[in-house]
Design a protein around this motif. Structure first.
Motif, PDB file in Angstrom:
ATOM      1  N   ALA A 191     -19.132 -15.159  43.803  1.00  0.00           N
ATOM      2  CA  ALA A 191     -20.302 -16.371  43.803  1.00  0.00           C
ATOM      3  C   ALA A 191     -20.429 -16.968  42.553  1.00  0.00           C
ATOM      4  N   LEU A 192     -20.263 -16.052  41.442  1.00  0.00           N
ATOM      5  CA  LEU A 192     -20.185 -16.988  39.977  1.00  0.00           C
ATOM      6  C   LEU A 192     -19.223 -17.620  39.533  1.00  0.00           C
ATOM      7  N   GLY A 193     -18.166 -17.280  40.247  1.00  0.00           N
ATOM      8  CA  GLY A 193     -16.768 -17.843  40.066  1.00  0.00           C
ATOM      9  C   GLY A 193     -16.092 -16.979  38.613  1.00  0.00           C
ATOM     10  N   GLU A 194     -16.295 -15.729  38.706  1.00  0.00           N
ATOM     11  CA  GLU A 194     -16.155 -14.993  37.395  1.00  0.00           C
ATOM     12  C   GLU A 194     -15.178 -13.871  37.801  1.00  0.00           C
ATOM     13  N   SER A 195     -14.117 -13.723  37.096  1.00  0.00           N
ATOM     14  CA  SER A 195     -13.069 -12.648  37.394  1.00  0.00           C
ATOM     15  C   SER A 195     -13.247 -11.530  36.263  1.00  0.00           C
ATOM     16  N   LEU A 196     -12.743 -10.208  36.655  1.00  0.00           N
ATOM     17  CA  LEU A 196     -12.928  -9.401  35.759  1.00  0.00           C
ATOM     18  C   LEU A 196     -11.763  -8.394  35.781  1.00  0.00           C
ATOM     19  N   PRO A 197     -10.687  -8.659  34.671  1.00  0.00           N
ATOM     20  CA  PRO A 197      -9.454  -7.875  34.617  1.00  0.00           C
ATOM     21  C   PRO A 197      -9.695  -6.609  34.530  1.00  0.00           C
ATOM     22  N   CYS A 198      -8.964  -5.688  35.328  1.00  0.00           N
ATOM     23  CA  CYS A 198      -9.188  -4.418  35.411  1.00  0.00           C
ATOM     24  C   CYS A 198      -7.736  -3.582  35.352  1.00  0.00           C
ATOM     25  N   ALA A 199      -7.776  -2.370  34.720  1.00  0.00           N
ATOM     26  CA  ALA A 199      -6.774  -1.473  34.790  1.00  0.00           C
ATOM     27  C   ALA A 199      -6.993  -0.792  35.809  1.00  0.00           C
ATOM     28  N   LYS A 200      -5.997  -0.289  36.752  1.00  0.00           N
ATOM     29  CA  LYS A 200      -5.919   0.506  37.761  1.00  0.00           C
ATOM     30  C   LYS A 200      -5.473   1.913  37.685  1.00  0.00           C
ATOM     31  N   TYR A 201      -6.348   2.943  38.418  1.00  0.00           N
ATOM     32  CA  TYR A 201      -5.526   3.988  38.501  1.00  0.00           C
ATOM     33  C   TYR A 201      -6.155   4.960  39.796  1.00  0.00           C
ATOM     34  N   ASP A 202      -5.632   6.082  39.757  1.00  0.00           N
ATOM     35  CA  ASP A 202      -6.273   6.793  41.083  1.00  0.00           C
ATOM     36  C   ASP A 202      -6.504   8.257  40.940  1.00  0.00           C
ATOM     37  N   SER A 203      -6.941   8.810  39.968  1.00  0.00           N
ATOM     38  CA  SER A 203      -7.232  10.055  40.041  1.00  0.00           C
ATOM     39  C   SER A 203      -7.988  10.509  38.845  1.00  0.00           C
ATOM     40  N   TRP A 204      -8.766  11.627  39.049  1.00  0.00           N
ATOM     41  CA  TRP A 204      -9.409  12.263  37.615  1.00  0.00           C
ATOM     42  C   TRP A 204      -9.248  13.716  37.601  1.00  0.00           C
ATOM     43  N   MET A 205      -9.285  14.340  36.426  1.00  0.00           N
ATOM     44  CA  MET A 205      -8.979  15.787  36.455  1.00  0.00           C
ATOM     45  C   MET A 205     -10.399  16.473  36.705  1.00  0.00           C
ATOM     46  N   VAL A 206     -10.449  17.755  37.171  1.00  0.00           N
ATOM     47  CA  VAL A 206     -11.606  18.486  37.671  1.00  0.00           C
ATOM     48  C   VAL A 206     -11.404  19.833  37.056  1.00  0.00           C
ATOM     49  N   TYR A 207     -12.556  20.295  36.493  1.00  0.00           N
ATOM     50  CA  TYR A 207     -12.254  21.687  35.795  1.00  0.00           C
ATOM     51  C   TYR A 207     -13.431  22.586  36.530  1.00  0.00           C
ATOM     52  N   ILE A 208     -13.009  23.467  37.283  1.00  0.00           N
ATOM     53  CA  ILE A 208     -14.443  24.295  37.982  1.00  0.00           C
ATOM     54  C   ILE A 208     -13.898  25.750  37.718  1.00  0.00           C
ATOM     55  N   PRO A 209     -14.798  26.643  38.184  1.00  0.00           N
ATOM     56  CA  PRO A 209     -14.712  28.137  37.671  1.00  0.00           C
ATOM     57  C   PRO A 209     -13.314  28.715  38.356  1.00  0.00           C
ATOM     58  N   GLU A 210     -12.831  28.135  39.641  1.00  0.00           N
ATOM     59  CA  GLU A 210     -11.520  28.520  40.215  1.00  0.00           C
ATOM     60  C   GLU A 210     -10.463  28.100  39.368  1.00  0.00           C
ATOM     61  N   LEU A 215     -11.046  -4.033  31.634  1.00  0.00           N
ATOM     62  CA  LEU A 215     -10.390  -4.256  30.364  1.00  0.00           C
ATOM     63  C   LEU A 215     -11.364  -4.576  29.264  1.00  0.00           C
ATOM     64  N   HIS A 216     -11.424  -3.948  27.902  1.00  0.00           N
ATOM     65  CA  HIS A 216     -12.353  -4.124  27.007  1.00  0.00           C
ATOM     66  C   HIS A 216     -13.634  -3.503  27.263  1.00  0.00           C
ATOM     67  N   GLY A 217     -13.617  -2.579  28.210  1.00  0.00           N
ATOM     68  CA  GLY A 217     -14.922  -1.749  28.553  1.00  0.00           C
ATOM     69  C   GLY A 217     -16.152  -2.366  29.571  1.00  0.00           C
ATOM     70  N   SER A 218     -17.114  -1.512  29.645  1.00  0.00           N
ATOM     71  CA  SER A 218     -18.075  -1.956  30.568  1.00  0.00           C
ATOM     72  C   SER A 218     -18.692  -3.140  30.310  1.00  0.00           C
ATOM     73  N   GLY A 219     -18.662  -3.450  28.761  1.00  0.00           N
ATOM     74  CA  GLY A 219     -19.323  -4.472  28.059  1.00  0.00           C
ATOM     75  C   GLY A 219     -18.725  -5.799  28.988  1.00  0.00           C
ATOM     76  N   ALA A 220     -17.356  -5.883  29.211  1.00  0.00           N
ATOM     77  CA  ALA A 220     -16.783  -6.948  29.899  1.00  0.00           C
ATOM     78  C   ALA A 220     -17.427  -7.309  31.060  1.00  0.00           C
ATOM     79  N   LEU A 221     -17.778  -6.411  31.863  1.00  0.00           N
ATOM     80  CA  LEU A 221     -18.494  -6.465  33.213  1.00  0.00           C
ATOM     81  C   LEU A 221     -19.950  -7.300  32.858  1.00  0.00           C
ATOM     82  N   VAL A 222     -20.580  -6.852  31.797  1.00  0.00           N
ATOM     83  CA  VAL A 222     -21.785  -7.459  31.427  1.00  0.00           C
ATOM     84  C   VAL A 222     -21.666  -8.858  31.331  1.00  0.00           C
ATOM     85  N   ASN A 223     -20.601  -9.058  30.190  1.00  0.00           N
ATOM     86  CA  ASN A 223     -20.310 -10.493  29.661  1.00  0.00           C
ATOM     87  C   ASN A 223     -19.923 -11.330  30.854  1.00  0.00           C
ATOM     88  N   ALA A 224     -19.169 -10.889  31.606  1.00  0.00           N
ATOM     89  CA  ALA A 224     -18.598 -11.668  32.884  1.00  0.00           C
ATOM     90  C   ALA A 224     -20.049 -12.280  33.829  1.00  0.00           C
TER      91      ALA A 224
END
Length: 562
Positions: A133-152, A280-289
């Motif tokens: 609605a504000l006419g702003e884009s937000l370039p992002c890096a894409k990925y599909d996973s995260w690491m999980v460390y559990i007792p098992e 890209l450029h961190g969460s601050g880029a979202l705020v700046n947009a």
């Protein structure tokens, strides 16, 4: 990375993906327009001096706080043609999502797990709809996973289609996403912007689900645990995993989170072709947009402008008084993006109805945070280091127990400009589980405070060492910053440093956006739909929509294709 050890569970395959295996210097903000040039003179970024307020001390709508909810509200109101002034206490906008810089390392202060920024249309992330609605884009890096460390052991968790998505989420997702949050408003105009506009799509989704599915859709307003129960998923690991995701999303476990919120999130994470996104450029880029969007349409953001109280005249909110003594008049409305408890502190006691005060005082609060921000040498770390890591120490204690779950983000993996060459930046924290009472009344300069800070941050240090491996050393850190609930309380001006209201679905509901004080509205995580970036963006949009005519609201929905 292969799973070290994970017992076989009879229902595990239904939920997991197919590939499942065993002293701070603040960075100044340059407000720029969408083409990268200096922002239009129609809007402006203001820095208040100690005893004077820059610019005209009045606006149609005054917004208190520049968190994501406040910025979304201010941006849409500016887009609607309202004269908007957003007042921020600190020298950085963004609230819990702001960024800061020290020794050439740029840190996120809060959220870093995002998705749906590139989505468009009725089922898009509410924040993506606001940016559109504000006419702003937000370039992002894409990925599909995260690491999980559990007792098992440990495993790489990927998003994407699963049997759980097909069995539990898909039948309800059409209904959960049929009403775009941007279509909602807080008055009877909702009959036009929601009922008339989206009734056909809702009816179609009910017909497609059949009688049984339509009946199941009523569970969207109930705790998500009831959906899990209906699927007869009794396996402890699966229940714990779902509790963890619910807690990270909303600060409550699956027996307390609204099913609609979980279904919305799962529909985004487990549909075909989905991805996670990091700006890209961190969460601050979202705020700046969002700031660019406000200024593009003539809105103003004033930093270092601490609101001391909301002024009420003739039983109506008419403006705010700053700590400098300056009165800022609001011709139409005041919108508070502060928490419900902090908003209450801004109001004269005599104008607040006892029932309203009592409800706020009785609302349970999530606990606070311990934070660890590090800037360190990347030498010796594995090359396939991912951005996100979750560490769970003991399932039996529960995911909401203190010192038990640690979240770790290494955003320089995807956005190397956040750290100097050959370095990484890291933010790790305990997610809303640190008891404020342990810290209450302590002097941050005292030996007692420093000792407690070292003791309570040790669990985070150990989690970081587990996630990064033997190549990491505390001695290799150029920057070491430990934050406590008192840090959270001070820099974010959050009562008790809280994560937000601990409201249990099925027992209580998040408050609406109007208040007993005419012309005073609230947005953010103390209001519907609740905690989380998409939720607070939606809350800001709902308030903005409620302050303009139905025709203006409908024109905006048409313009962005929803």
């Amino acid at each position: 990375m292969a799973l070290s050890y994970l017992p076989t569970h009879p229902h595990l395959h239904r939920f997991l993906p197919p590939n499942f295996k065993s002293s701070t210097v603040r960075k100044s903000v340059l407000a720029r327009s969408s083409n990268g040039q200096d922002a239009s003179s129609r809007g402006s970024l203001l820095l208040q001096e100690k005893n004077s307020f820059p610019g005209k001390p009045e606006a149609d709508i005054v917004v208190i706080g520049s968190g994501i909810g406040g910025l979304c509200c201010g941006g849409l109101l500016a887009r609607y043609g309202q004269e908007v002034l957003v007042l921020e206490s600190h020298d950085q906008p963004g609230g819990a999502a702001h960024s800061f810089k020290i020794k050439d390392y740029e840190f996120d202060s809060g959220p870093s797990l995002f998705s749906g920024f590139q989505s468009r249309g009725p089922q898009a992330n509410p924040l993506a709809q606001v940016l559109d609605a504000l006419g702003e884009s937000l370039p992002c890096a894409k990925y599909d996973s995260w690491m999980v460390y559990i007792p098992e052991g440990e495993f790489l968790s990927r998003i994407g289609p699963t049997e759980f998505y097909k069995d539990a989420i898909l039948p309800l997702s059409a209904t959960a996403t049929a009403l775009p949050p941007l279509s909602i408003r807080g008055d009877l105009g909702v009959l036009s912007t929601v009922a008339a506009r989206y009734a056909p799509s809702l009816l179609k989704s009910f017909i497609q689900m059949g009688p049984q599915g339509a009946l199941g859709a009523t569970k969207l307003l109930r705790p998500f645990s009831e959906i899990i129960d209906s699927l007869e998923l009794e396996d402890p690991f699966v229940r714990n995993w779902i509790d963890l995701l619910a807690f990270l999303l909303a600060g409550v476990k699956s027996n307390g989170i609204l099913s609609a919120e979980m279904v919305y999130m799962f529909a985004e994470w487990y549909k075909p072709g989905c991805s996670l996104e990091y700006p890209l450029h961190g969460s601050g880029a979202l705020v700046n947009a969002l700031v660019r969007g406000i200024e593009k349409f003539g809105g103003r953001l004033s930093l270092r402008s601490h609101v001391e109280k909301i002024v009420v005249e003739n039983d109506r909110a008419t403006g705010v008084k700053l700590s400098s003594g300056q009165f800022i008049r609001a011709r139409k409305a005041v919108v508070s993006n502060a928490s419900m408890w902090d908003t209450l502190k801004l109001l004269p006691k005599e104008v607040v109805p006892k029932s309203y005060r009592d409800r706020i005082d009785m609302t349970p609060q999530c606990e606070s945070f311990m934070h660890l921000h590090l800037g360190f040498d990347a030498e010796g770390l594995r090359e396939d280091l991912g951005i996100h890591h979750i560490v769970v120490n003991d399932w039996d204690r529960g995911v909401d127990a203190d010192q038990n779950v640690v979240l770790i983000s290494v955003p320089s993996v995807l956005s190397p400009d956040l750290a100097p060459p050959g370095k990484h930046v890291l933010h790790a924290y305990t997610p809303g589980t640190e008891p404020f009472e342990l810290w209450k009344g302590l002097d941050p300069r005292s030996a007692e405070y420093k000792k407690l800070k070292a003791e309570r941050s040790e669990v985070i240090w150990r989690a970081v060492e587990r996630a990064l491996g033997p190549g990491f050393s505390r001695d290799k850190c150029d920057v070491k910053l430990v934050g406590t609930p008192l840090t959270h309380q001070r820099f974010l001006r959050r009562n008790r440093g809280t994560y937000g209201p601990a409201i249990q679905a099925g027992k209580e509901t998040f408050p609406g956006h109007s208040t007993p004080i005419p012309q005073l509205y609230c947005c953010g995580d103390s209001t519907f739909p609740g905690i989380g970036v998409p939720a607070v963006a939606a809350s800001g949009a709902i308030v903005a929509n409620s302050l303009v005519s139905v025709s203006q609201h409908s024109e905006l929905l048409d313009a962005i294709g929803i």
